[in-house]
Design a protein around this motif. Structure first.
Motif, PDB file in Angstrom:
ATOM      1  N   THR A 129      38.179 -95.007 108.389  1.00  0.00           N
ATOM      2  CA  THR A 129      39.261 -94.562 109.255  1.00  0.00           C
ATOM      3  C   THR A 129      38.713 -93.865 110.497  1.00  0.00           C
ATOM      4  OG1 THR A 129      40.688 -94.272 107.313  1.00  0.00           O
ATOM      5  CG2 THR A 129      41.369 -93.185 109.350  1.00  0.00           C
ATOM      6  N   ARG A 130      37.711 -93.042 110.297  1.00  0.00           N
ATOM      7  CA  ARG A 130      37.123 -92.324 111.444  1.00  0.00           C
ATOM      8  C   ARG A 130      36.433 -93.283 112.410  1.00  0.00           C
ATOM      9  NH1 ARG A 130      35.500 -86.983 107.978  1.00  0.00           N
ATOM     10  NH2 ARG A 130      37.318 -85.769 108.668  1.00  0.00           N
ATOM     11  N   ARG A 131      35.838 -94.332 111.881  1.00  0.00           N
ATOM     12  CA  ARG A 131      35.226 -95.331 112.764  1.00  0.00           C
ATOM     13  C   ARG A 131      36.291 -96.019 113.608  1.00  0.00           C
ATOM     14  NH1 ARG A 131      31.791 -96.165 108.238  1.00  0.00           N
ATOM     15  NH2 ARG A 131      33.108 -97.877 107.475  1.00  0.00           N
ATOM     16  N   LEU A 132      37.422 -96.311 112.974  1.00  0.00           N
ATOM     17  CA  LEU A 132      38.527 -96.946 113.701  1.00  0.00           C
ATOM     18  C   LEU A 132      39.019 -96.044 114.833  1.00  0.00           C
ATOM     19  CD1 LEU A 132      40.750 -99.196 113.929  1.00  0.00           C
ATOM     20  CD2 LEU A 132      42.139 -97.742 112.441  1.00  0.00           C
ATOM     21  N   LEU A 133      39.230 -94.760 114.546  1.00  0.00           N
ATOM     22  CA  LEU A 133      39.710 -93.834 115.566  1.00  0.00           C
ATOM     23  C   LEU A 133      38.701 -93.703 116.707  1.00  0.00           C
ATOM     24  CD1 LEU A 133      41.230 -91.049 113.271  1.00  0.00           C
ATOM     25  CD2 LEU A 133      42.483 -92.729 114.629  1.00  0.00           C
ATOM     26  N   ALA A 134      37.421 -93.666 116.342  1.00  0.00           N
ATOM     27  CA  ALA A 134      36.381 -93.559 117.373  1.00  0.00           C
ATOM     28  C   ALA A 134      36.375 -94.808 118.259  1.00  0.00           C
ATOM     29  CB  ALA A 134      35.020 -93.358 116.721  1.00  0.00           C
ATOM     30  N   ARG A 135      36.527 -95.971 117.642  1.00  0.00           N
ATOM     31  CA  ARG A 135      36.540 -97.227 118.402  1.00  0.00           C
ATOM     32  C   ARG A 135      37.719 -97.276 119.367  1.00  0.00           C
ATOM     33  NH1 ARG A 135      38.976-102.056 117.406  1.00  0.00           N
ATOM     34  NH2 ARG A 135      39.463-101.579 115.221  1.00  0.00           N
ATOM     35  N   LEU A 136      38.839 -96.694 118.959  1.00  0.00           N
ATOM     36  CA  LEU A 136      40.026 -96.682 119.809  1.00  0.00           C
ATOM     37  C   LEU A 136      39.991 -95.550 120.833  1.00  0.00           C
ATOM     38  CD1 LEU A 136      42.780 -97.360 117.090  1.00  0.00           C
ATOM     39  CD2 LEU A 136      41.860 -98.994 118.754  1.00  0.00           C
ATOM     40  N   GLY A 137      38.994 -94.671 120.703  1.00  0.00           N
ATOM     41  CA  GLY A 137      38.883 -93.556 121.637  1.00  0.00           C
ATOM     42  C   GLY A 137      39.933 -92.486 121.423  1.00  0.00           C
ATOM     43  N   ILE A 138      40.380 -92.338 120.193  1.00  0.00           N
ATOM     44  CA  ILE A 138      41.407 -91.346 119.871  1.00  0.00           C
ATOM     45  C   ILE A 138      40.752 -90.153 119.185  1.00  0.00           C
ATOM     46  CG2 ILE A 138      43.494 -90.894 118.518  1.00  0.00           C
ATOM     47  CD1 ILE A 138      44.230 -93.843 118.913  1.00  0.00           C
ATOM     48  N   PRO A 139      40.724 -88.994 119.824  1.00  0.00           N
ATOM     49  CA  PRO A 139      40.054 -87.816 119.249  1.00  0.00           C
ATOM     50  C   PRO A 139      40.790 -87.272 118.029  1.00  0.00           C
ATOM     51  CG  PRO A 139      41.212 -87.214 121.259  1.00  0.00           C
ATOM     52  CD  PRO A 139      41.296 -88.703 121.153  1.00  0.00           C
ATOM     53  N   GLU A 140      40.029 -86.779 117.052  1.00  0.00           N
ATOM     54  CA  GLU A 140      40.619 -86.205 115.846  1.00  0.00           C
ATOM     55  C   GLU A 140      40.985 -84.741 116.024  1.00  0.00           C
ATOM     56  OE1 GLU A 140      38.949 -87.142 111.953  1.00  0.00           O
ATOM     57  OE2 GLU A 140      37.509 -88.460 112.950  1.00  0.00           O
TER      58      GLU A 140
ATOM     59  N   ALA B 242      42.941 -88.448 110.358  1.00  0.00           N
ATOM     60  CA  ALA B 242      42.161 -89.402 109.559  1.00  0.00           C
ATOM     61  C   ALA B 242      42.608 -89.399 108.102  1.00  0.00           C
ATOM     62  CB  ALA B 242      40.675 -89.085 109.667  1.00  0.00           C
ATOM     63  N   ASN B 243      42.882 -88.215 107.560  1.00  0.00           N
ATOM     64  CA  ASN B 243      43.343 -88.130 106.168  1.00  0.00           C
ATOM     65  C   ASN B 243      44.708 -88.790 105.997  1.00  0.00           C
ATOM     66  OD1 ASN B 243      41.423 -85.895 106.743  1.00  0.00           O
ATOM     67  ND2 ASN B 243      41.667 -85.474 104.576  1.00  0.00           N
ATOM     68  N   CYS B 244      45.572 -88.579 106.977  1.00  0.00           N
ATOM     69  CA  CYS B 244      46.912 -89.172 106.936  1.00  0.00           C
ATOM     70  C   CYS B 244      46.822 -90.694 106.833  1.00  0.00           C
ATOM     71  CB  CYS B 244      47.675 -88.757 108.182  1.00  0.00           C
ATOM     72  SG  CYS B 244      49.331 -89.461 108.329  1.00  0.00           S
ATOM     73  N   LEU B 245      45.918 -91.287 107.601  1.00  0.00           N
ATOM     74  CA  LEU B 245      45.781 -92.749 107.609  1.00  0.00           C
ATOM     75  C   LEU B 245      45.036 -93.252 106.373  1.00  0.00           C
ATOM     76  CD1 LEU B 245      44.817 -93.224 111.374  1.00  0.00           C
ATOM     77  CD2 LEU B 245      47.063 -93.555 110.324  1.00  0.00           C
ATOM     78  N   ALA B 246      43.973 -92.554 105.991  1.00  0.00           N
ATOM     79  CA  ALA B 246      43.124 -93.035 104.894  1.00  0.00           C
ATOM     80  C   ALA B 246      43.802 -92.934 103.539  1.00  0.00           C
ATOM     81  CB  ALA B 246      41.807 -92.270 104.879  1.00  0.00           C
TER      82      ALA B 246
ATOM     83  N   GLU C 182      48.938 -93.692 121.929  1.00  0.00           N
ATOM     84  CA  GLU C 182      47.957 -93.564 120.851  1.00  0.00           C
ATOM     85  C   GLU C 182      48.516 -94.116 119.536  1.00  0.00           C
ATOM     86  OE1 GLU C 182      45.231 -89.679 121.844  1.00  0.00           O
ATOM     87  OE2 GLU C 182      47.341 -89.329 121.350  1.00  0.00           O
ATOM     88  N   ARG C 183      49.751 -93.814 119.265  1.00  0.00           N
ATOM     89  CA  ARG C 183      50.375 -94.326 118.031  1.00  0.00           C
ATOM     90  C   ARG C 183      50.411 -95.850 118.050  1.00  0.00           C
ATOM     91  NH1 ARG C 183      55.673 -90.357 117.491  1.00  0.00           N
ATOM     92  NH2 ARG C 183      54.522 -88.393 117.378  1.00  0.00           N
ATOM     93  N   GLN C 184      50.778 -96.408 119.193  1.00  0.00           N
ATOM     94  CA  GLN C 184      50.860 -97.859 119.296  1.00  0.00           C
ATOM     95  C   GLN C 184      49.499 -98.503 119.138  1.00  0.00           C
ATOM     96  OE1 GLN C 184      53.674 -99.831 119.497  1.00  0.00           O
ATOM     97  NE2 GLN C 184      52.123-101.396 119.067  1.00  0.00           N
ATOM     98  N   ALA C 185      48.455 -97.888 119.689  1.00  0.00           N
ATOM     99  CA  ALA C 185      47.096 -98.435 119.577  1.00  0.00           C
ATOM    100  C   ALA C 185      46.645 -98.461 118.120  1.00  0.00           C
ATOM    101  CB  ALA C 185      46.131 -97.610 120.419  1.00  0.00           C
ATOM    102  N   ILE C 186      46.938 -97.385 117.395  1.00  0.00           N
ATOM    103  CA  ILE C 186      46.547 -97.324 115.979  1.00  0.00           C
ATOM    104  C   ILE C 186      47.337 -98.346 115.168  1.00  0.00           C
ATOM    105  CG2 ILE C 186      46.608 -95.901 113.889  1.00  0.00           C
ATOM    106  CD1 ILE C 186      46.010 -93.480 115.661  1.00  0.00           C
ATOM    107  N   ALA C 187      48.645 -98.417 115.393  1.00  0.00           N
ATOM    108  CA  ALA C 187      49.483 -99.357 114.647  1.00  0.00           C
ATOM    109  C   ALA C 187      49.032-100.796 114.882  1.00  0.00           C
ATOM    110  CB  ALA C 187      50.944 -99.185 115.039  1.00  0.00           C
ATOM    111  N   SER C 188      48.703-101.127 116.114  1.00  0.00           N
ATOM    112  CA  SER C 188      48.255-102.491 116.431  1.00  0.00           C
ATOM    113  C   SER C 188      46.932-102.804 115.751  1.00  0.00           C
ATOM    114  CB  SER C 188      48.115-102.659 117.949  1.00  0.00           C
ATOM    115  OG  SER C 188      49.365-102.513 118.591  1.00  0.00           O
ATOM    116  N   ALA C 189      46.010-101.839 115.768  1.00  0.00           N
ATOM    117  CA  ALA C 189      44.704-102.047 115.133  1.00  0.00           C
ATOM    118  C   ALA C 189      44.850-102.206 113.625  1.00  0.00           C
ATOM    119  CB  ALA C 189      43.780-100.881 115.459  1.00  0.00           C
TER     120      ALA C 189
END
Length: 464
Positions: free
Chosen positions: A217-228, A196-200, A245-252
């Protein structure tokens, strides 16, 4: 002559020397440049001594020994050749390996500098590597250090990856096997920062609702179902993620950028990893490795960074780790001070004076970090007092790639503004610095503002 000819001439002069003194700057580019040259020279059986200087200026010239050694200047010297003349250095006793704007002097110093040949995105470490290769083609293992130096000096920033001769050095590292290159998310901290810190806290590009927003950022990860965290409760880093997982985050993130009228073309970049380094450490990728070296230099221990570049993975790495922790803490304090105190906005720039509260070696870093949380349409200028010379003021400026694309050149603005005060300035379009008389601060800031305003006007941007 050609760049290739300059490289051959420099390598030849070095190989003919009995003893060499390598004088270099203290940032990541300077540390890697010195390390590349020291290793290449000593491998050739030539005695070499390293010397680090914070700046090549009159007060620092006593650090340059007046002996019979060949003086090799790395990541400095091109713009200070008048000082070399004043120091009594003859042209046949000097080699300059640099990437800054060169200074015209009577003495024809031998120089390896890609800038006059049209290669602006090529740091001193890259030039040092070319010399090392000319000394011995088996020095390809040093390509890794050249990649770190180029990335550390922001040569990959504008194009989201290294280009030209710098990218050719990447190819050498790929072929040797100690460098990997891959297209990935354009964010900092992929090996060590919690996800989350890396992205935010990566701000190129700025992503509404994500950049500088850990909750978003944490809401986004939770919505994508990607655990921290991992199943063992450890924070996951970007390196831990699967390709899906990387592709899902990049697309979002791309959807988020476009939804707010932005461009997603800077969302991905070519990143450089080192398979011979331990995973999830600061040595694993070029961006974080360069930050570790910068921490050593900024806190007056560049020799520790040089030891790491030479292969020390024991005490030097531990000491550098402590410096990096302190480095980040002081930068956070500086960032908070800038944001809490606030900046003064002029027509074209925003500025603040932090006095003597923070070391002059880190104000530029703090300026760059603060910019993403201030007015992103105006460059930021930060001034600080020099404790060892209260009559001088250090100036650091930072811009964004978008500003540079609109015609802004910070180096040009600072050189123009400081000239009439007898000051000294240098750097790059996106990041530059200057030293000016303390008495000139107010007028200097006004001149920089007018210069930046003219640059915008010349590019057809008008006043903002």
């Amino acid at each position: 002559m050609s760049l290739e000819g300059d490289v051959r001439a420099a390598a030849g002069r070095i190989c003919e020397a009995e003893r060499v003194t390598v004088i270099s700057h203290i940032d990541a580019d300077g540390i890697t440049s010195l390390s590349i040259l020291m290793q290449a020279i000593t491998r050739a059986g030539i005695e070499a001594v390293p010397v680090f200087v914070r700046q090549l200026e009159p007060l620092m010239m006593h650090r340059v020994p007046q002996d019979d050694t060949l003086k090799v200047f790395a990541d400095l010297g091109a713009g200070q050749q008048n000082l070399l003349e004043a120091h009594g250095l003859k042209d046949d006793r000097v080699v300059i390996v640099d990437h800054h704007v060169t200074q015209d002097v009577e003495t024809p110093y031998l120089q390896v500098n890609a800038l006059p040949y049209g290669h602006a995105k090529f740091s001193a470490a890259g030039a040092a590597y070319l010399v090392a290769q000319a000394i011995d083609a088996d020095n390809r293992d040093l390509a890794k250090l050249a990649v770190i130096g180029n990335v550390g000096d922001m040569m990959a920033r504008e194009d989201c990856g290294l280009v030209g001769p710098a990218r050719q050095i990447v190819d050498d590292g790929l072929e040797y096997g100690n460098v990997e290159a891959r297209k990935d998310l354009n964010c900092y901290g992929i090996s060590t920062r919690p996800l989350a810190n890396c992205l935010a806290y990566s701000d190129d590009p700025f992503i509404e609702g994500i950049t500088n927003s850990l909750p978003g950022t944490r809401r986004l990860l939770a919505r994508l179902g990607i655990p921290e965290r991992t199943r063992k409760g450890q924070w996951r880093v970007w390196e831990d993620l699967s390709g899906e997982e990387r592709q899902a985050i990049a697309s979002a993130l791309a959807e988020q950028v476009v939804a707010h009228g932005g461009r997603a073309d800077r969302l991905c970049a070519e990143v450089y990893l080192f398979p011979d380094e331990t995973e999830k450490t600061a040595l694993r990728n070029a961006a974080e490795y360069s930050t570790l070296l910068n921490a050593c230099g900024r806190w007056a221990r560049p020799e520790v960074g040089s030891a790491i570049c030479a292969g020390d993975r024991g005490e030097a790495v531990r000491e550098a780790g402590h410096m990096l922790t302190h480095h980040r803490a002081v930068i956070r304090e500086l960032l908070n001070h800038i944001l809490e105190t606030g900046v003064t906005e002029l027509d074209a720039v925003q500025y603040i004076h932090v006095g003597d509260r923070f070391p002059d070696t880190i104000v530029g870093i703090g300026a760059g970090m603060a910019l993403s949380r201030l007015n992103r349409e105006k460059p930021i200028l930060v001034m600080c007092t020099l404790p060892d010379d209260p009559d001088l003021t250090k100036v650091s400026m930072r811009a964004t790639e978008r500003m540079v694309g609109s015609g802004i050149d910070l180096q040009e603005a600072l050189i123009e503004a400081s000239g009439s005060f007898g000051g000294a300035a240098g750097g790059h379009a996106v990041a530059a610095g200057a030293y000016i008389p303390k008495t000139a601060e107010e007028e200097f800031v006004q001149r920089v503002d007018r210069s930046i305003k003219r640059q915008r006007g010349a590019a057809g941007q008008g006043n903002r």
